[in-house]
Design an enzyme around this catalytic site. Sequence first.
Site, PDB file in Angstrom:
ATOM      1  N   ASP A  31       0.814  -1.222   0.000  1.00  0.00           N
ATOM      2  CA  ASP A  31       0.000   0.000   0.000  1.00  0.00           C
ATOM      3  C   ASP A  31       0.848   1.273   0.000  1.00  0.00           C
ATOM      4  OD1 ASP A  31      -1.980  -1.947   0.389  1.00  0.00           O
ATOM      5  OD2 ASP A  31      -2.015  -1.616   2.559  1.00  0.00           O
ATOM      6  N   GLU A 195     -10.876  -0.849  -3.641  1.00  0.00           N
ATOM      7  CA  GLU A 195     -10.234  -0.032  -2.603  1.00  0.00           C
ATOM      8  C   GLU A 195      -9.107   0.776  -3.233  1.00  0.00           C
ATOM      9  OE1 GLU A 195      -9.057  -3.207  -0.053  1.00  0.00           O
ATOM     10  OE2 GLU A 195      -7.347  -3.792  -1.276  1.00  0.00           O
TER      11      GLU A 195
END
Length: 305
Positions: A31, A195
């Site tokens: 991420d 997401e």
Amino acid sequence: MRALVLIAALLAGLPPAASAQEVKSVFVGADPDIEAAEGRWWIYPTGGDGLSAWSSPDKVKWTKSDPLIRLKDIAWADNDRAPRHYLWAPDMVQAAGGWYFYYSVGPQNPTPSRLGVAVCKGPAGPCTDSGKPLVTGGKGFEAIDPAVFIDPKSKTPYLYAGGSAGATLRVWALKPDMVNIDREVPVETPPNFTEGAFVHYRKGIYYLSWSAGRWNDSSYQVHYAVALSPIGPWRYGGALLVGDRKYRGPGHHSFFEDPKDGQWYIVYHRWEGQIGDGPYSGDRRVAIQKIAYRDDGAILPIKMK
């Protein structure tokens, strides 16, 4: 005009050109958000009990910092409740004369997932939490994966977040202090959204990109859309980065432009050394590679080797 041409091309379903290059991952992580400051590059990956920065002068050799902020420093995180909480998917932003660090606190149960923000002394911290959650999940919305984009035209800071279980994108305009919500802005959730939303701007075009699929298997990939404003309406551009036989499940990315030469890059995580479609376990790795645009502004698909 360039943006209108691109949107027309996407609507017409024109096939994108191809691009390929060898890319080596730089460290274990997931991420990743990236920033340039003080003559160095800074990557902020998902943590656990704390969030740290990795920095590099050349995008090749990376050094990990001490934690910028720890879970125990966030009073509202309900650290004494089970299951234990974690810090996920941060985003560092330089704005309003300072540095602001946004992060997810999860999981969703027994308390809702929430987004927090800390004020930092610089890209390497230290950072101090604002003292309250910025956004709280619930009613089917999971408050994860914050990404802040400052519109170069209006100077309005926008916060993009959400995904996973709820698979819903939400957007808020922040107040000039960068630590309080001004208002929520209605937006449509794009196709195949899971997401990790991210927005960047280039030559009159706003690019919204996100992760599709499941994070721990081969379906995970990056898709994108374009618009004439930071809140849409968006025109879907399709898949941009997908796995192959060697590297699987690439996603949860950010884009950045090198201020020295104007070259654009994407930084993302992927699974390496995995076989089959998953689910996978173990460590993901952060990779950086150049990207290119067609003359009409479309991003060329990214092919990993």
